[in-house]
Design an enzyme around this catalytic site. Structure first.
Site, PDB file in Angstrom:
ATOM      1  N   ASP A 187       0.873  -1.168   0.000  1.00 47.59           N
ATOM      2  CA  ASP A 187       0.000   0.000   0.000  1.00 47.59           C
ATOM      3  C   ASP A 187       0.916   1.226   0.000  1.00 47.59           C
ATOM      4  O   ASP A 187       2.107   1.116   0.306  1.00 47.59           O
ATOM      5  CB  ASP A 187      -0.888  -0.036   1.242  1.00 47.59           C
ATOM      6  CG  ASP A 187      -1.701   1.232   1.415  1.00 47.59           C
ATOM      7  OD1 ASP A 187      -2.440   1.586   0.490  1.00 47.59           O
ATOM      8  OD2 ASP A 187      -1.571   1.873   2.481  1.00 47.59           O
ATOM      9  N   ASP A 222      -0.150   5.140   0.886  1.00 44.58           N
ATOM     10  CA  ASP A 222      -0.397   6.123   1.947  1.00 44.58           C
ATOM     11  C   ASP A 222      -0.418   5.449   3.313  1.00 44.58           C
ATOM     12  O   ASP A 222      -1.203   4.530   3.557  1.00 44.58           O
ATOM     13  CB  ASP A 222      -1.728   6.830   1.712  1.00 44.58           C
ATOM     14  CG  ASP A 222      -1.748   7.599   0.409  1.00 44.58           C
ATOM     15  OD1 ASP A 222      -1.564   8.819   0.439  1.00 44.58           O
ATOM     16  OD2 ASP A 222      -1.933   6.968  -0.650  1.00 44.58           O
TER      17      ASP A 222
END
Length: 225
Positions: free
Chosen positions: A7, A9
């Site tokens: 991922d 953020d």
């Protein structure tokens, strides 16, 4: 090939300050002033633009779905303009990425940030070329927690989808890995770090230096050379 998919953020980079600034730009245009603060609202920032707009409007007593939809493009434009003003990679993240690549793993990104913005951010941070794939929220017709974007990121990184691990920072990432039938590693140093243990991931990551060893335990070692 086995792959490690990250991922973005809150996992690879702390983007919360710049995200909150973009939302507050919108509230300023509305005449409301800054409605979100850092670090108090960092977790909200990592839920995305519409979530930030929703929260700020609720606090102002002016929430309407139509207002969120109207200002979402304004937020995206403001965010694009200041996308790397305060954003930094988490300590050790790129060292871990390079160690994983040296061990023979394919490495990619699967994010719910719009693909163009994710590409722009990684380019500006000077790390895009380290990742063999990048799948964003709008790359496919579906987004996380649907497993298809994760599988696509693994394929584009040269790997078999069923032999990947997802590194993330949220219940969205945990649910994505569950839906995909693959393990997840959740980081404890992001804004929602204290909440990660309750999601029962296959592993928790406190320091990026530990990631190569955790990955080897979860999905095995690639044969290289």
């Amino acid at each position: 090939m086995r792959t490690v998919i990250f991922d973005l953020d809150g996992t690879l980079a702390d983007t919360s300050v710049d995200l909150l600034a973009a939302a507050n730009h919108c509230f300023g245009v509305m005449g409301l002033g800054d409605m979100l603060t850092h670090p108090e609202d960092a977790k909200i920032a990592l839920r995305g633009g519409k979530r930030m707009l929703t929260e700020g409007l609720i606090r102002a007593g002016q929430f309407k779905d139509a207002t969120v939809e109207e200002y979402y493009p304004v937020l995206l434009e403001a965010y694009r303009d200041g996308i790397d003003t305060h954003t930094v990679m988490y300590p050790g993240a790129m060292d871990a990425v390079e160690a994983l690549k040296a061990a023979g793993y394919g490495v990619g990104i699967c994010t719910n940030k719009p693909e163009a913005l994710a590409e722009e951010l990684m380019q500006r941070l000077g790390v895009r070329d380290a990742f063999a794939s990048l799948v964003g929220a709008d790359t496919l017709p579906v987004r996380k927690p649907d497993p298809k974007p994760l599988f696509e990121a693994a394929r584009r990184a040269g790997g078999a989808p069923e032999m990947c691990v997802l590194i993330g920072d949220s219940d969205t990432d945990r649910n994505t890995s569950k839906n995909a039938g693959v393990p997840s590693v959740l980081v404890t140093f992001g804004p929602a770090g204290p909440e990660m243990a309750a999601l029962n991931p296959e592993a928790l990551l406190h320091d990026y230096a530990d990631l190569p060893g955790i990955v080897a335990e979860l999905i095995g070692v690639n044969n290289i050379g």
